[in-house]
Design a protein around this motif. Structure first.
Motif, short mmCIF file in Angstrom:
data_model
loop_
_atom_site.label_atom_id
_atom_site.label_comp_id
_atom_site.label_asym_id
_atom_site.label_seq_id
_atom_site.Cartn_x
_atom_site.Cartn_y
_atom_site.Cartn_z
N VAL A 159 0.82 -1.22 0.00
CA VAL A 159 0.00 0.00 0.00
C VAL A 159 0.85 1.27 0.00
O VAL A 159 0.61 2.20 0.77
CB VAL A 159 -1.04 0.04 1.15
CG1 VAL A 159 -2.16 1.02 0.80
CG2 VAL A 159 -1.63 -1.32 1.42
N ARG A 168 -5.18 2.32 -8.22
CA ARG A 168 -5.12 1.66 -6.90
C ARG A 168 -5.53 0.20 -7.01
O ARG A 168 -4.92 -0.67 -6.39
CB ARG A 168 -6.03 2.43 -5.92
CG ARG A 168 -6.02 1.91 -4.51
CD ARG A 168 -4.64 1.83 -3.88
NE ARG A 168 -3.86 3.04 -3.97
CZ ARG A 168 -2.59 3.15 -3.59
NH1 ARG A 168 -1.94 2.12 -3.06
NH2 ARG A 168 -1.94 4.28 -3.73
N ASP A 195 -9.33 -2.15 -2.82
CA ASP A 195 -9.34 -0.70 -2.64
C ASP A 195 -9.06 -0.41 -1.17
O ASP A 195 -9.03 -1.33 -0.34
CB ASP A 195 -10.66 -0.09 -3.11
CG ASP A 195 -11.85 -0.68 -2.37
OD1 ASP A 195 -11.87 -0.59 -1.13
OD2 ASP A 195 -12.73 -1.26 -3.02
N MET A 196 -8.91 0.87 -0.85
CA MET A 196 -8.47 1.21 0.50
C MET A 196 -9.63 1.30 1.51
O MET A 196 -9.41 1.64 2.66
CB MET A 196 -7.66 2.51 0.47
CG MET A 196 -6.32 2.29 -0.23
SD MET A 196 -5.32 3.79 -0.44
CE MET A 196 -4.86 4.12 1.26
N GLU A 197 -10.83 1.00 1.06
CA GLU A 197 -11.92 0.80 2.02
C GLU A 197 -11.94 -0.64 2.50
O GLU A 197 -12.11 -0.92 3.69
CB GLU A 197 -13.27 1.13 1.37
CG GLU A 197 -13.50 2.60 1.17
CD GLU A 197 -14.34 2.85 -0.07
OE1 GLU A 197 -15.27 2.10 -0.35
OE2 GLU A 197 -14.02 3.83 -0.79
N TYR A 217 -9.45 -2.80 2.06
CA TYR A 217 -8.14 -3.14 2.62
C TYR A 217 -7.74 -1.95 3.47
O TYR A 217 -7.22 -0.96 2.99
CB TYR A 217 -7.10 -3.41 1.51
CG TYR A 217 -5.81 -3.96 2.09
CD1 TYR A 217 -5.57 -5.33 2.09
CD2 TYR A 217 -4.87 -3.12 2.66
CE1 TYR A 217 -4.42 -5.85 2.65
CE2 TYR A 217 -3.71 -3.63 3.22
CZ TYR A 217 -3.50 -4.99 3.21
OH TYR A 217 -2.35 -5.50 3.79
N LYS A 218 -8.06 -2.05 4.75
CA LYS A 218 -7.88 -0.89 5.62
C LYS A 218 -6.48 -0.87 6.21
O LYS A 218 -5.96 -1.89 6.63
CB LYS A 218 -8.90 -0.95 6.76
CG LYS A 218 -8.78 0.20 7.76
CD LYS A 218 -9.86 0.12 8.81
CE LYS A 218 -9.52 0.94 10.05
NZ LYS A 218 -9.23 2.33 9.78
N ILE A 219 -5.88 0.32 6.22
CA ILE A 219 -4.64 0.51 6.98
C ILE A 219 -4.94 1.46 8.14
O ILE A 219 -5.89 2.24 8.09
CB ILE A 219 -3.48 1.02 6.10
CG1 ILE A 219 -3.78 2.39 5.51
CG2 ILE A 219 -3.15 0.01 5.01
CD1 ILE A 219 -2.60 3.00 4.76
#
Lengths: 730, 232
Positions: free
Chosen positions: A196, A281, A657-659, A661-663
């Motif tokens: 990421v 992304r 996506d970054m929702e 796959y949360k960091i």
């Protein structure tokens, strides 16, 4: 703000300057290094002036987008790019595969077409008009699918198991198990993690069909990169310049041109126009690498006096079509008898790549969990159990330090977990780290001192956020008695003298000695020119506080500019090379985590983390604390949130996506304490970033157990896993 | 805790919020409208055909009923006090217009998630922080837009920018412009925010290197440098 040693701002005797070779000198006697040094490129980065590859805009440039199959394994039945070509602004829409071809794995193996447009919006609209019929095949995306009887072969050579390594004495282990007072048999699972990087992979190829090109690249390696790109462009290597001025994160995944780099070059050659090809992304999640997952099946045993007697390990690395990574068990700890078999289990998914401390966080989770289970099994303080089974006393002092800082000795339950039950429970856990931090003899640094006092240090290293540009400036500045911003650091250009790629914490140990050598030579040479003006021998001169003076007689001095004027018309040029005595290797670290577990919701909040590590001479204390914080935060994120999720029936990625796959974000931040281990007196430099990323998630898992008695052996520690484990307990 | 205007935190589903939503426009309708002339015409009737044929400057949004545009449209953006124009496809976001269409480009705002999750594209519109990837450029007529480039320069850093440098609140720097803008908006709203308020106000921004603790320190330090006052 600084936790560093007290500095004497006066131009006191610079002892290391009396040596007849470059020396760092004592760690607590630096005027600039080993303090908090602000990044020299900070002002450009906080104002948006700093240009990353993604930011390059060139006249006539087209924006390219890849067409990627959502299915890991599929046959391409029908492709239609005609409608895409008719979208206004689209200049190119072509297949990269033929109808009937079988796609072999998710990611780079599924790139079937490329679209380019005059704007990103046109390219995206064009890509949306590409229609492809896939005949999806059995996905083979889970290890269970890969190991099933009759499973299609997806690894190299059609094998789904490879790289089997075994060592140890099976019979000795079997005999020793009987002598243990406590034996634990458990399986630990670590999911696939993504890097990421906030800047995706990609390139901008500035080429118009002529005989030269410039390639802007988001990359962890500049030196020699022009050769690979020149092959794709069909140009001579010396006609291709690769520029890497700023990189929006790499973490191990950005080496080489990649498929996207090759395709961008080929498109530029075909169109005779500059091409901007940055992965989206979603592309990044699909094809830009990952940290391999693992399943580690273990049997461990200890005697009641706290001796780690036996360890047997069967470990699978889940690196997709790649090998994956895992250091050899028993990893950091000393055990009397051990046996291990490690293998790669291949799935039809994107290849693993290096990711910050490759293999180590996976090994750490299994080993630190096993160590913890054994310690509590014999009712021993897990800190004391660790110390008893760690050979190097550096870890002992580090564990004691983090235990003190996290409040372990005041914690109510240290040899058994908290009682659990309804409510919110607090626990503390630990883990240790190791990293080699090797260095390579490849870096050359050109240093130029102008008669007007200007200083430029040049080497083709890249700053990926570790602060390499600042190190180039600061090491030279200290040697010459200047401030870091007064030295121009010229980096990130393949035409510059070679430097090391940034991977495996090798940058600092590989460039630091060459920078220091160049600075030393410049100081010695300048001393020769200036000495007659001060009626002194060159060896008597010292450089500090923007002055050149005679040791022991600061009254006889010249300002830096006056000294440089002695150069006359010609600048002073020297070349620095690797000096092995200026670097060392071998990092130790320890971390502790304090967590709060809500038994009603299953939510875990990390309250505090503490990290300590040694790294020889800490060149820039502030940047080191930043990296240590970053290591803890990435480990927290891995512990609580991160997991690649693929639908086992279709193979489609559900976390692209970054929702999904949360960091970790601001609200998850605990109190973080980063301690530089100043008891390390090695007067040598080494990279430090990997070690800080290794044990944090293990410490969090152990803290959850300490809080409430739930042992989570699968990451991440999500509320559903806590609640499932609670159900299993009751 | 409620999400701030125009942005959402990681715990809540992202949903673009507009103080004054222009009637009829959404990114989805533009994506549909732009996907092909025939489709856009069918949906938008005469308006779409007119836009495609004549590519007129974007009119202020009609106040009644949906409107569909296709082809390219000219947008006027007031950015950092300067009027900029660009000719864009109607689905172009404010972020896309800033980065790829105005001249010279304003690339300080970064494209990272492109769907309102990460905050790297944060700009201030009419005094409020928004995700510029979730705003259509054609919606921005008449709005006052401030980007990271408008806050300070390397030789004249704003208090927030200076504090970011001093506290090493950046590593790779790719999230940094978004954090700088969000932090600026935070301090214009709260003169002397406590740590929980800072975390809440910055919860729409993510960093992979792990600069958060130094960002929090920088915001607290910048608050002191600004003397605890709110507003610009």
């Amino acid at each position: 703000m600084s936790a560093g040693p007290t500095k004497d701002p006066a131009p006191a005797a610079q002892d290391w300057q009396a040596a007849d070779r470059p020396e760092w000198g004592a760690n607590d006697a630096h005027p600039l290094l080993n303090t908090d040094i602000p990044r020299v490129d900070g002002p450009e980065k906080v104002t948006g002036v700093a240009k990353y590859t993604h930011d390059i805009r060139l006249p006539g440039m087209v924006y390219a987008r890849l067409v990627i199959s959502p299915y890991p394994r599929a046959v391409v039945r029908d492709m239609n790019f005609r409608r895409a070509r008719r979208v206004p602004g689209v200049v190119h829409a072509e297949p990269l595969e033929e109808e009937g071809v079988q796609l072999l794995f998710q990611g780079a193996g599924g790139v079937v077409g490329i679209v380019a447009g005059e704007s990103p919006e046109a390219a995206e609209a064009g890509r949306a008009e590409v229609s492809i019929d896939y005949e999806a095949l059995e996905p083979v995306v889970t290890p269970e699918q890969a190991l099933a009887d009759g499973a299609p072969g997806v690894g190299r050579g059609g094998r789904n198991v490879s790289s089997v390594e075994s060592h140890g004495d099976q019979q000795a282990v079997a005999a020793a198990i009987g002598g243990c007072d406590h034996v634990v048999q458990a399986t630990y699972r670590v999911p696939v993690q993504h890097h990421v990087s906030l800047e995706t992979h990609g390139v901008v190829v500035d080429y118009d069909g002529g005989d030269s090109a410039v390639v802007y690249h988001s990359s962890q390696n500049v030196t020699g990169a022009n050769r690979e790109f020149s092959n794709y462009l069909g140009l001579d290597a010396d006609k291709v310049t690769v520029l890497v001025q700023n990189v929006g994160g790499g973490f191990g995944a950005k080496f080489g041109a990649g498929l996207e780099g090759r395709l961008a070059c080929e498109l530029a050659v075909e169109l005779k126009r500059p091409v901007h090809l940055m992965l989206t992304r979603e592309d990044e999640f699909l094809m830009a690498g990952n940290r391999s997952g693992s399943e580690q099946r273990m049997v461990g045993g200890a005697s009641s006096d706290g001796t780690f007697k036996v360890l047997a390990v069967e470990a699978d690395k889940h690196g997709g079509v790649g090998q994956g990574a895992l250091p050899r068990p028993p990893y950091i700890y000393t055990v009397e008898n051990s046996v291990a078999e490690v293998r790669s289990v291949h799935t039809a998914t994107d290849s693993s790549r290096a990711m910050r401390a490759p293999g180590h966080p996976q090994a750490s989770f299994a080993m630190e969990s096993m160590i913890d289970e054994l310690a509590y099994g014999i009712r021993m303080d897990p800190v004391e159990f660790r110390k008893k089974n760690l050979a190097d006393p550096v870890w002992h002092r580090q564990l004691d330090r983090v235990a003190e800082e996290i409040g372990w000795h005041d914690h109510p339950h240290r040899t058994q977990p908290g009682p659990g039950g309804d409510g919110v429970h607090v626990g503390i856990g630990f883990g240790v780290a190791v990293w080699g931090s090797r260095s390579r003899d490849v870096t050359v640094v050109d240093l130029r001192v102008e008669p007007d006092g200007g200083v430029t240090a040049s080497t083709a290293v890249q700053d990926i956020g570790q602060g390499a540009r600042t190190l180039v400036a600061a090491i030279v500045a200290e040697e010459l008695g200047l401030d870091a911003p007064e030295v121009r650091a010229e980096i990130g250009d393949s035409r510059l003298p070679p430097a090391v790629g940034s991977g495996g914490s090798t940058t600092t140990g590989s460039i630091g000695p060459s920078i220091k050598d160049a600075a030393y030579q410049a100081r010695v040479e300048l001393s020769k020119r200036v000495a007659p003006l001060l009626d002194a021998e060159p060896g008597e001169l010292r450089f500090a506080g923007h002055r050149v003076f005679v040791a022991g007689d600061t009254g006889r001095s010249l300002s830096w500019r006056e000294a440089c004027a002695a150069l006359g018309d010609a600048p002073l040029r020297v070349t620095g090379r690797f000096q092995p005595h200026l670097r060392d290797q071998g990092i130790h670290g320890a971390q502790a985590a304090k967590v709060q577990v809500d038994m009603l919701t299953g939510r875990v909040d990390v309250l505090k983390m503490v990290s300590i590590q040694d790294q020889g001479l800490p060149l820039n204390r502030m940047a080191i604390r930043s990296q240590m914080n970053g290591g803890m935060i990435q480990a927290l994120s891995f512990a609580l949130f991160e997991e690649r999720v693929l639908d086992p029936d279709t193979g489609i990625m559900l976390s692209s996506d970054m929702e999904n796959y949360k960091i970790a974000g601001c609200r998850e931040m605990p109190e973080l304490v980063a301690i530089i281990d100043d008891e390390d007196t090695r007067e040598a430099v080494m990279g430090m970033a990997e070690a800080s990323n290794i044990p944090g998630h293990s410490a969090i898992g152990n803290a959850i157990y300490n809080a409430c008695g739930l042992r989570l052996r699968d990451m991440p520690f999500t509320p559903d896993r806590i609640l499932t484990a609670l159900g299993g307990m009751s | 805790m409620p999400p701030r205007d125009g942005r959402t935190g990681p715990d809540t589903p992202p949903e673009p919020r507009e103080e004054r939503p222009p009637a009829g426009f959404s990114r989805r309708s533009f994506l549909v409208g732009a996907s092909g002339g025939a489709l856009a015409g069918a949906l938008g009737g005469g308006l779409a055909g007119k836009a495609a044929a004549a590519t007129p400057p974007a009119a202020p949004p009609a106040q009644e009923g949906p409107e569909t545009l296709s082809g390219t449209v000219e947008v006027e953006l007031r950015v950092n006090g300067t009027a900029l124009t660009a000719r864009v496809l109607p689905q172009t976001t404010l972020l896309g217009a800033l980065r790829h269409h105005v001249d010279p480009p304003l690339t300080g705002s970064k494209e990272v998630c492109d769907r309102g999750t990460c905050g790297a594209c944060t700009v201030i519109v009419d005094g409020r922080p928004v995700y510029s990837c979730m705003q259509l450029a054609v919606q921005m007529t008449g709005r006052e837009i401030r980007t990271v480039e408008g806050l300070g320069t390397p030789d004249a850093l704003s208090p927030v920018q200076a504090a970011f440098c001093e506290h090493d609140a950046l590593m790779c720097g790719f999230c940094t412009p978004g954090f700088v803008v969000a932090s600026t908006a935070c301090l214009e709203k709260h003169g002397d925010p406590d740590l929980d308020t800072i975390k809440e106000e910055l919860s729409g921004n993510v960093c992979r290197c792990g600069t958060y603790p130094h960002v929090f320190e920088a915001v607290q330090s910048a608050a002191k440098a600004r003397g605890g006052r709110t507003g610009r």
